[in-house]
Enzyme design. Structure first.
Site, mmCIF file in Angstrom:
data_model
loop_
_atom_site.group_PDB
_atom_site.id
_atom_site.type_symbol
_atom_site.label_atom_id
_atom_site.label_comp_id
_atom_site.label_asym_id
_atom_site.label_seq_id
_atom_site.Cartn_x
_atom_site.Cartn_y
_atom_site.Cartn_z
ATOM 1 N N CYS A 1 -14.008 39.355 60.453
ATOM 2 C CA CYS A 1 -13.900 38.942 59.056
ATOM 3 C C CYS A 1 -13.730 40.219 58.231
ATOM 4 O O CYS A 1 -13.784 41.319 58.777
ATOM 5 C CB CYS A 1 -15.088 38.096 58.600
ATOM 6 S SG CYS A 1 -16.669 38.915 58.518
ATOM 7 N N CYS B 1 -9.596 36.804 57.288
ATOM 8 C CA CYS B 1 -9.057 38.157 57.074
ATOM 9 C C CYS B 1 -7.536 38.172 57.148
ATOM 10 O O CYS B 1 -6.923 39.230 57.187
ATOM 11 C CB CYS B 1 -9.668 39.159 58.049
ATOM 12 S SG CYS B 1 -9.363 38.816 59.774
ATOM 13 N N CYS C 1 -5.516 41.347 61.615
ATOM 14 C CA CYS C 1 -5.877 41.506 63.023
ATOM 15 C C CYS C 1 -4.605 41.767 63.828
ATOM 16 O O CYS C 1 -3.661 40.980 63.773
ATOM 17 C CB CYS C 1 -6.571 40.246 63.524
ATOM 18 S SG CYS C 1 -7.314 40.416 65.147
#
Length: 137
Positions: free
Chosen positions: A11, A85, A89
């Site tokens: 996150c 998020c 990633c």
């Protein structure tokens, strides 16, 4: 030879949702799963309301420290679970990616964090059944 699955929870601040998820997975799966958590923009410390909410269920995350998301953490994980998020990633072929849509507990009191904690537990329990079920006796 059995492979121990590895899960990375991500996150933004690695201060609430991902910390609670990592703690639940560690508690519920034990040594059947390798657990990591990280953030795309780690906070200074773990959210006190998340610490309190987890303490209420007998899990102490007060000593945890937010960690920076690294390419290596993603490479070393079988399952990467993001929690708000977005696209921060890194994506690698052969990895499994899930996005859990959870409310952000940042700035909220423990009353608001409890339902998030409980929702994370349900998601983690489902994940365990899939990637690391209890061995049959």
């Amino acid at each position: 030879m059995s492979h121990k699955p590895s899960v990375l929870f991500v996150c933004v601040h690695n201060a609430g949702r991902s910390q609670m998820a990592a703690a639940w997975l560690t508690r519920l799966a034990g040594d059947r799963v390798e657990v990591r958590s990280a953030g795309s923009d780690p906070g200074a410390g773990v959210n006190p309301a998340a610490v309190e909410a987890m303490r209420e269920v007998g899990i102490d995350i007060s000593a945890e420290v937010p960690k920076m998301l690294t390419v290596d953490a993603v490479k070393e994980s079988d399952v990467c679970i993001t929690m708000g998020c977005g696209d921060t990633c890194p994506v690698f072929p052969g990895k499994r990616y899930l996005d859990w849509q959870l409310e952000d507990p940042a700035g909220q009191g423990v009353e608001a964090v409890r339902p998030i904690r409980d929702e994370i537990k349900v998601l983690v329990e489902s994940l365990i059944k899939e990637i690391a079920p209890q061995p049959q006796a």
